[in-house]
Design a protein around this motif. Structure first.
Motif, short mmCIF file in Angstrom:
data_model
loop_
_atom_site.label_atom_id
_atom_site.label_comp_id
_atom_site.label_asym_id
_atom_site.label_seq_id
_atom_site.Cartn_x
_atom_site.Cartn_y
_atom_site.Cartn_z
N GLU A 679 -71.67 52.79 -104.27
CA GLU A 679 -72.86 53.23 -103.54
C GLU A 679 -72.47 53.87 -102.20
OE1 GLU A 679 -76.05 53.47 -104.21
OE2 GLU A 679 -76.66 53.99 -102.16
N ARG A 683 -72.90 57.85 -100.84
CA ARG A 683 -73.58 58.29 -99.63
C ARG A 683 -72.66 59.13 -98.73
NH1 ARG A 683 -76.93 52.85 -97.68
NH2 ARG A 683 -77.92 52.47 -99.69
N GLU A 705 -73.23 64.83 -90.17
CA GLU A 705 -74.68 64.82 -90.30
C GLU A 705 -75.28 66.19 -90.06
OE1 GLU A 705 -76.32 62.56 -91.68
OE2 GLU A 705 -75.87 60.53 -90.98
N ASP A 706 -74.55 67.08 -89.37
CA ASP A 706 -75.11 68.42 -89.13
C ASP A 706 -74.82 69.38 -90.28
OD1 ASP A 706 -72.43 68.87 -88.77
OD2 ASP A 706 -72.60 69.62 -86.70
N TYR A 741 -68.04 53.55 -88.86
CA TYR A 741 -69.30 53.76 -88.17
C TYR A 741 -70.48 53.46 -89.12
CZ TYR A 741 -73.12 56.36 -85.94
OH TYR A 741 -74.31 56.74 -85.38
N ILE A 745 -72.62 50.18 -88.44
CA ILE A 745 -73.83 50.45 -87.67
C ILE A 745 -75.01 50.87 -88.55
CG2 ILE A 745 -74.83 51.94 -85.88
CD1 ILE A 745 -71.97 52.12 -84.73
N TRP A 747 -75.30 51.19 -92.20
CA TRP A 747 -75.61 50.45 -93.42
C TRP A 747 -74.84 49.13 -93.47
CZ3 TRP A 747 -73.80 55.69 -95.27
CH2 TRP A 747 -74.85 56.63 -95.18
N ASP A 885 -79.16 61.54 -102.13
CA ASP A 885 -79.05 61.73 -100.68
C ASP A 885 -77.62 61.41 -100.26
OD1 ASP A 885 -79.75 62.29 -98.11
OD2 ASP A 885 -81.04 60.53 -97.82
N PHE A 886 -77.15 62.04 -99.20
CA PHE A 886 -75.81 61.75 -98.67
C PHE A 886 -75.77 62.18 -97.21
CE2 PHE A 886 -75.85 65.84 -100.92
CZ PHE A 886 -75.45 66.72 -99.93
N ILE A 887 -74.71 61.81 -96.54
CA ILE A 887 -74.58 62.14 -95.12
C ILE A 887 -74.60 63.66 -94.94
CG2 ILE A 887 -72.98 62.09 -93.14
CD1 ILE A 887 -72.01 59.33 -94.25
N GLY A 888 -75.51 64.14 -94.13
CA GLY A 888 -75.58 65.57 -93.84
C GLY A 888 -76.47 66.38 -94.75
N ASN A 890 -79.69 66.50 -95.33
CA ASN A 890 -80.91 67.07 -94.75
C ASN A 890 -80.64 68.31 -93.92
OD1 ASN A 890 -83.11 65.41 -95.65
ND2 ASN A 890 -82.12 63.74 -94.54
N SER A 891 -79.39 68.43 -93.44
CA SER A 891 -79.10 69.60 -92.61
C SER A 891 -78.85 70.84 -93.42
CB SER A 891 -77.87 69.30 -91.73
OG SER A 891 -78.17 68.32 -90.78
N ARG A 894 -81.23 73.88 -93.47
CA ARG A 894 -81.54 74.66 -92.26
C ARG A 894 -81.51 76.14 -92.55
NH1 ARG A 894 -81.35 71.88 -87.62
NH2 ARG A 894 -81.11 73.83 -86.50
N ARG B 27 -80.43 56.44 -87.37
CA ARG B 27 -80.39 57.40 -88.47
C ARG B 27 -81.59 57.17 -89.38
NH1 ARG B 27 -79.15 58.94 -93.53
NH2 ARG B 27 -77.74 60.72 -93.75
N ILE B 30 -81.65 56.38 -95.64
CA ILE B 30 -81.12 57.16 -96.75
C ILE B 30 -82.15 57.11 -97.89
CG2 ILE B 30 -79.80 55.25 -97.83
CD1 ILE B 30 -77.74 58.14 -97.59
N ASN B 31 -82.21 58.18 -98.65
CA ASN B 31 -83.12 58.29 -99.80
C ASN B 31 -84.60 58.29 -99.42
OD1 ASN B 31 -81.02 58.38 -101.71
ND2 ASN B 31 -80.81 56.14 -101.60
N TRP B 39 -85.46 64.88 -88.30
CA TRP B 39 -84.04 65.02 -88.63
C TRP B 39 -83.30 65.75 -87.50
CZ3 TRP B 39 -80.70 62.77 -91.64
CH2 TRP B 39 -79.43 63.36 -91.80
N VAL B 43 -80.13 64.55 -85.29
CA VAL B 43 -78.81 65.19 -85.29
C VAL B 43 -78.46 65.77 -83.92
CG1 VAL B 43 -77.38 67.02 -86.30
CG2 VAL B 43 -78.91 65.69 -87.75
N TYR B 44 -79.43 66.42 -83.29
CA TYR B 44 -79.08 67.21 -82.12
C TYR B 44 -79.59 66.70 -80.78
CZ TYR B 44 -77.73 70.69 -85.57
OH TYR B 44 -77.14 71.33 -86.60
N TRP B 66 -67.08 48.87 -83.77
CA TRP B 66 -67.98 49.65 -82.92
C TRP B 66 -68.79 48.65 -82.09
CZ3 TRP B 66 -68.32 54.95 -82.50
CH2 TRP B 66 -67.60 55.70 -83.44
N VAL B 84 -72.77 45.62 -82.31
CA VAL B 84 -73.78 46.61 -82.69
C VAL B 84 -74.99 45.97 -83.36
CG1 VAL B 84 -72.43 48.72 -82.81
CG2 VAL B 84 -72.43 47.16 -84.77
#
Lengths: 998, 89
Positions: A679, A683, A705-706, A741, A745, A747, A885-888, A890-891, A894, B27, B30-31, B39, B43-44, B66, B84
């Protein structure tokens, strides 16, 4: 060999040991315990340098860190160092010192013509003069100024000395071993605190060495010695002389510069020359004392003019007279002590006191000794060019803005005292906003920002009694808070002379019809008139005045000039000093050597060197290495007189035709375990991971993420809940932090552990059409057919008895495998491969051939994944799942990422099929277009295609594949090349990827 | 050089840590659908306050955890550090 200015029997130097040295080629001698300054003065030498701007003759002014003039080029212990402070550098046998900033000699300096042209060198001269014509700057002005500027000459030899860094922690750091520092350290030590006491000078005691005082019936000097001896014997105390605490940084970290062995004639090979201490102190006592400030008058920079306390120190510490016909020019009582010291040594001084006739303990004593005191008097101008010969003095009128009864008196030195300025540099660096103390016309520390406490003269207390009391109290209270115990100490009885009030007088008016220079800042040649000009020209902020005139800059940091400069500005502006404010004090307080800052981090120790287990073999087989981060990787294996180009071509060709092996140990490896590992990977990567079976590898792409590609690599499912991830060499550390990370933080509910195993595995790639044949010889018992071990397959098997992992993955685009074995067996594996591979024509290949192979295959790497590209830019959109879905993810929607004209990966070949295209070239339509020529893209990677025997490049280009078939120019202004190119597919060789699956 | 109290290892010098930005940013799940505004903010968009700032640091040359650090961006004063999973005030 007589020393005309050396006193008999007086001083703390060791007269049993003579030390010979040279100054500007002249052979001289001094004694052990002398500084260069005291030895030169003993020999009657005062002219030591020329001033920065006007090349005026300059001599010694101080006796320690406050010295603005006497910076020498010094050669000793086999190295040459510029800008050495002659008042601090101790004499060592064979030392050779020379004057700086003069040519041809300090006695006859051609640059001194500037002094006679001084009306043409006002403040801001350089800013104003060299503006026009513009084209003159680079060719004429700049080289000339450069030649004239600066003081000494830095050595171009390699510094053979050893420098060290040391980290230390303590309860209390005490900076300065004068009376308040000694008292603080002593009280804290008695409470059991861990104490570091730092003294800049070779001798402990500060003013106790020179002041005529007694403590508990001991002389100041003897009391200091007693306390130091006791402190040295205590296990919780570190006592350091020749150690300057020069910087106060965040969270009570102070940095100290220790001159460990510059004063030693002989030392062991491992004794460092100097040492930098990083000291984290719970509390800091700033007992840095004070510096005497001058009174400004005409030609006050003439050699032979000293601070009065410096003159006293030369007598009492070094047994040296700064002159035999002294004028003492003062606005306060402290200079009377200097006068009395002269008198004690049978020299008759004349005291000029700006105050009206009055009485005090010291004045009365001077009177009773028959010293000639002239009240309401001051020095108007000093006469003499290379040494003071006489002085024009006068009686000040009531308003002190003019004088009468002008006369000339003969003298060979002038000792000047304009009262005392607390050394608040460290307090100010710590963030303490200083406050102006009217009583002493100077700034003292105010509200603290960090754990610092200023005591004694540094805090504006100028009596011994007060200094000791503050020292004992603060040392005791601060340490008691830390140690939670308190030992009572009785404060000793003190006998000192009472000083009368000083006169708030700092600058003599100009004589009528005369305009001698009155210097405020000696080191930077800033005079009263320069500051007046700056203000007339509209500079108001003290920080601007500082920059325009250079007042208080450079190594001097305004030690003697700061307050007089502020007084001047406040007088002209009709403000009081606190309204003018003060400039920022910056570390280092005194100059420190670059060697000390660097410490042991030079040459091979600059950064760690990472070597693979096969490194030794590579070395023996003529590998030429390249740095990949801290790693050393073979770039190519040189045969005979081969060039890089020839060797890499040979190696790459051999992979395409036979088989080659490549050391891939440096790839990042991360072990991933846990029931949620699948899993998590799903992601982290853009492609699907839930259905990867055990025993299979998959290529994965990771985004930030960008939406920008972060890294790529293969991950293999070793067992149900165990994966082995590879990263690029460069991104290994970042990827691990990235995974940590998300697990820690974002998940934390995922039950997954990650750990780096890069160092645990040695890796070798076997690539080429004959690699399967070679593999079957390496693993005779293993079924290695395409069916049994297909592309992206994984097997565990023994490699000649050693457990190993076999991955069928390929970066070269050929049929290829990667073998991982425990690092300890890496060399064994490599040697076996070389042995077994012989019959297949196996050759090792380096990173250059590796690049060639991947470039012509159109495989992307660092130059394409440059932090600006998204998956579709590099033709990897097939790896981007639409379902999950995965990291980034949604970007990626753009707008800018989805425009048709976005720059994407293509291949380029030169039209002439011969000219190599420099990496970094810009792709343009018209090579002769007017600048700025619109840029359509850039060349990211270039190689000589061994498959097609012509140059080939990858480029990131506007409109991407739509440009295929069109012609452009790749221009490199850097290499001065322009090459006509044709756009083709980025997959130049085997576009269907048949070979890897064969 | 800052002196940072790692909740796992104690007070350690700054050179053992690497900086990780604003710790209050969350963040999007997810999903789950997220508006492009939310978003983009995630991100920015970051605040750059003068004064108190809760930020992430990683103890890379130590326990690799962290952590959260509440620091004054102007004076570097550190008011509090936490794991954290813990809240800062």
């Amino acid at each position: 060999m007589s020393q005309p200015f050396r006193l008999n029997k007086v001083g703390l130097i060791n007269r049993n040991k003579k030390i010979s040295f040279t100054f500007n080629g002249k052979k001289l001698f001094g004694y052990e315990g002398d500084t260069i300054a005291s030895a030169l003065i003993a020999n009657g030498i005062h002219l030591v340098g020329r001033s920065f701007k006007y090349h005026r003759p300059r001599g010694f002014f101080g006796a320690g860190v406050e010295e603005p003039n006497a910076k020498l080029q010094v050669e000793f212990n086999g190295h040459s160092e510029p800008n050495v402070n002659a008042t601090e550098m101790e004499l060592v046998e064979g030392l050779s010192a020379t004057s700086q900033n003069c040519w041809p000699s300090v006695n006859f300096d051609i640059g001194a013509i500037n002094n006679f042209l001084k009306m043409f060198f006002p403040a801001g001269f350089y800013y104003k003069t060299f503006m026009w014509p513009k084209s003159f700057w680079y060719k004429i002005y700049e080289p000339f100024i450069r030649k004239a500027a600066g003081l000494g000459v830095a050595s171009i030899e390699k510094d053979k000395e050893r420098y060290e860094h040391k980290f230390e922690y303590c309860d209390l750091l005490v900076t300065g071993s004068g009376p308040s520092g000694l008292a603080s350290a002593y009280a804290a030590a008695k409470n059991g605190a861990k104490v570091i006491l730092a003294e800049d000078k070779p001798r402990f005691g500060g003013t106790l060495l020179t002041d005529d005082v007694s403590i508990d019936n001991l002389s100041g000097k003897d009391w200091a010695e007693k306390i130091i001896t006791e402190l040295k014997s205590m296990p919780n105390v570190t006592v350091k002389n020749r150690s300057q605490v020069f910087g106060y940084y965040d969270h009570n970290m102070l940095v100290m510069f220790e001159r460990v062995s510059d004063h030693l004639e002989k030392k062991s090979k491992f004794t460092p020359r100097q040492r930098l201490w990083y000291i984290r102190a719970k509390e800091t006592i700033l007992s840095t004392g004070s510096i005497e400030r001058p009174i400004v008058f005409g030609n006050n920079d003439t050699p032979g003019i000293f601070l009065s306390a410096a003159a006293k120190e030369y007598m009492k510490v070094y047994g040296v007279l700064v002159g035999k016909k002294p004028l003492i020019f003062t606005n306060n009582d402290s200079a009377y002590e200097t006068a009395l010291e002269f008198k004690k040594n049978n020299v008759e001084p004349i005291i000029l006191d700006t105050r009206e006739e009055h009485s005090s303990e010291l004045i009365d004593e001077a009177k009773s000794k028959g010293i000639d005191i002239r009240f309401s008097h001051g020095v108007i101008v000093a006469n003499g060019y290379k040494k003071v010969k006489s002085a024009k003095i006068g009686k000040l009128n009531k308003d002190k803005n003019s004088f009468e009864k002008i006369e000339t008196v003969d003298c060979d030195c002038i000792c000047v005292s304009g009262f005392w300025t607390p050394s608040v540099h460290l307090a100010s660096q710590s963030g303490n906003k200083l406050k102006y103390e009217e009583k002493i016309d100077a700034f003292i520390p105010d509200k603290k920002k960090q754990h610092e406490t200023s005591v004694g003269a540094a805090n504006g207390s100028f009596t011994l009694e007060e200094s000791l009391k503050h020292g004992f109290e603060n040392g005791s209270n601060l340490s008691a808070k830390i140690k939670e115990t308190k030992t009572e100490i009785s404060i000793p009885n003190v006998n000192e002379k009472k000083y009368g009030a000083h006169d708030k007088f700092w600058c003599m008016p100009l004589p009528k019809n005369e305009n001698p220079k009155r210097f405020v800042d000696f080191q930077n040649d800033v005079s009263v008139s320069d500051i007046e000009i700056a203000l007339r020209e509209g500079y108001r902020s003290i920080e601007h005045v500082k920059r325009y005139t250079t007042l208080g800059m450079a190594t001097d940091q305004g030690r003697t000039s700061n307050l007089n400069g502020l007084q001047l500005v406040s007088n002209i502006e009709n403000k009081i000093v606190p309204e003018v404010g003060h400039t920022t004090f910056r570390p280092p307080f005194t100059p420190i050597t670059i060697g000390t800052i660097v410490g042991r981090e030079v040459g091979m120790e600059y950064m760690p060197t990472r070597k693979t287990p096969m490194h030794e073999w590579h070395e023996k087989n003529n590998a030429v290495f390249v740095d990949a981060g801290a790693w050393k990787r073979p770039r190519y294996y040189k045969q005979g007189n081969e060039t890089l180009f020839e060797a890499s071509k040979r190696e790459a060709k051999n992979v395409r035709e036979n088989v080659g092996i490549c050391d891939v140990t440096t790839l990042g490896k991360i072990d991933i375990k846990g029931p949620d590992a699948a899993e998590f990977l799903n992601r982290v990567y853009t492609n699907a991971w839930m259905k990867l079976p055990v025993g299979k590898a998959r290529y994965g792409l990771m985004l930030r993420e960008d939406g920008i590609v972060m890294d790529d690599g293969t991950t293999t499912r070793i067992s149900e809940n165990h994966y082995h991830m590879t990263t690029t060499t460069a991104q290994a550390a970042n990827v691990l932090s990235h995974l940590e990370y998300y697990l820690q933080i974002v998940w934390p509910e995922l039950n997954v552990n990650v750990v780096s195993t890069t160092e645990q595995w040695a890796g070798a790639a076997i690539a080429g059409p004959k690699s399967r044949d070679m593999l079957s010889k390496l693993y005779p018992d293993l079924e290695v057919s395409n069916e049994a071990l297909p592309f992206m397959g994984y097997k565990e098997a023994e490699f000649f008895g050693v457990p190993s992992r076999i991955f069928r993955i390929s970066f070269s685009g050929e049929l290829a495998y990667e073998i991982n074995i425990k690092s300890d067996h890496g060399l064994f594996m490599w040697e076996k491969m070389m042995e077994v591979g012989k019959e297949f024509g196996n050759q090792p290949y380096g990173t250059e051939a590796l690049s060639t192979l991947r470039i012509e295959m159109g495989h992307v790497a660092g130059p394409e994944l440059d932090g600006r590209t998204i998956p579709s830019d590099v033709s990897l959109n097939g790896l981007v799942s639409k379902k999950k879905d995965f990291i980034g993810k949604n970007s990626l929607g753009r707008e800018a990422f989805n425009v048709e004209s976005r720059q994407k990966i293509v291949g380029l070949i030169p039209i002439d099929r011969k000219s190599s295209i420099p990496e970094g070239s810009h792709i343009v339509q018209d090579q002769n277009a007017k600048l700025p020529n619109p840029k359509l893209g850039h060349v990211s990677s270039s190689c000589w295609s061994v498959e097609n025997n012509n140059p080939f490049s990858l480029a990131i280009m506007k409109d991407g594949k739509n440009m295929i078939g069109k012609k452009f120019f790749a221009v490199s202004p850097l290499k001065n090349k322009s090459i006509e190119v044709e756009v083709i597919s980025s997959h130049y060789v085997d576009p269907e990827g048949k070979r890897v699956r064969s | 050089m800052l002196y940072i109290k790692c909740p796992y290892c104690g007070l350690r010098a700054q050179k053992e840590f690497s900086y990780g930005g604003d710790a209050t940013v969350k963040r999007p799940n997810i999903n789950e659908e997220v508006s492009s505004e939310d978003w983009d903010n995630f991100v920015y968009m970051r605040k750059s306050p003068r004064g108190k700032h809760i930020e992430l640091w990683q103890h890379i040359a130590g326990c690799r955890q962290w952590i959260k650090v509440q620091r004054d961006t102007a004076t570097h004063e550190i008011f509090q550090t936490a794991k954290v999973t813990e809240e800062i005030r």
